[in-house]
Design an enzyme around this catalytic site. Sequence first.
Site, PDB file in Angstrom:
ATOM      1  N   ARG A  62      43.050 109.577  49.465  1.00 24.75           N
ATOM      2  CA  ARG A  62      43.757 109.214  50.693  1.00 24.75           C
ATOM      3  C   ARG A  62      43.219 107.917  51.287  1.00 24.75           C
ATOM      4  NH1 ARG A  62      47.101 111.691  48.200  1.00 24.75           N
ATOM      5  NH2 ARG A  62      47.144 113.958  48.320  1.00 24.75           N
ATOM      6  N   GLU A  77      34.369 124.361  38.557  1.00 26.36           N
ATOM      7  CA  GLU A  77      34.087 124.408  37.121  1.00 26.36           C
ATOM      8  C   GLU A  77      33.563 125.801  36.754  1.00 26.36           C
ATOM      9  OE1 GLU A  77      34.005 122.345  34.314  1.00 26.36           O
ATOM     10  OE2 GLU A  77      35.139 120.852  35.425  1.00 26.36           O
ATOM     11  N   ARG A  89      34.238 116.158  38.301  1.00 25.24           N
ATOM     12  CA  ARG A  89      35.048 115.707  37.172  1.00 25.24           C
ATOM     13  C   ARG A  89      36.475 115.450  37.650  1.00 25.24           C
ATOM     14  NH1 ARG A  89      31.418 119.519  35.209  1.00 25.24           N
ATOM     15  NH2 ARG A  89      30.418 119.018  33.230  1.00 25.24           N
ATOM     16  N   TYR A 107      32.588 107.439  33.143  1.00 21.28           N
ATOM     17  CA  TYR A 107      31.493 108.351  33.471  1.00 21.28           C
ATOM     18  C   TYR A 107      30.409 107.575  34.207  1.00 21.28           C
ATOM     19  CZ  TYR A 107      33.923 111.685  30.659  1.00 21.28           C
ATOM     20  OH  TYR A 107      34.888 112.540  30.201  1.00 21.28           O
ATOM     21  N   ARG A 115      29.380 112.418  27.886  1.00 26.47           N
ATOM     22  CA  ARG A 115      30.134 111.807  26.776  1.00 26.47           C
ATOM     23  C   ARG A 115      29.369 110.615  26.181  1.00 26.47           C
ATOM     24  NH1 ARG A 115      35.563 112.858  25.870  1.00 26.47           N
ATOM     25  NH2 ARG A 115      34.991 111.860  23.914  1.00 26.47           N
TER      26      ARG A 115
END
Length: 120
Positions: A62, A77, A89, A107, A115
Amino acid sequence: MIRGVRGATTVERNEAEEIVLKSKELMEDLVTKNKILPEQVASVYFSVTEDLDATFPAKCLRQLQGWTHVPVMCMKEIPVPGSLPLCIRVMVTVETDIPQDAIHHIYHHQAKQLRPDLKK
């Protein structure tokens, strides 16, 4: 073509201001590197680890110009033992002509370890 663009970041504390700030930094980087316009986005999903509950990371959208009407959702999660704590995430579903292997998944901070195969 519809693509998913992933990203993650971490915070140091469960504080609303830091959660929104780090989420905004992540989204700005993800949007810039993938040249994403809000009107190309179908939806954005944020997830947080169970140790984060001070605010919704989606609030950061926003604060970005043009993102008012993009549907967003936040969720928890799965609390997998040993998983990265204090982690946010994001999955952005976007219409783009960018080939899948050219998408820049982003990331930041401690989330880079999620990753290592994407390090350049």
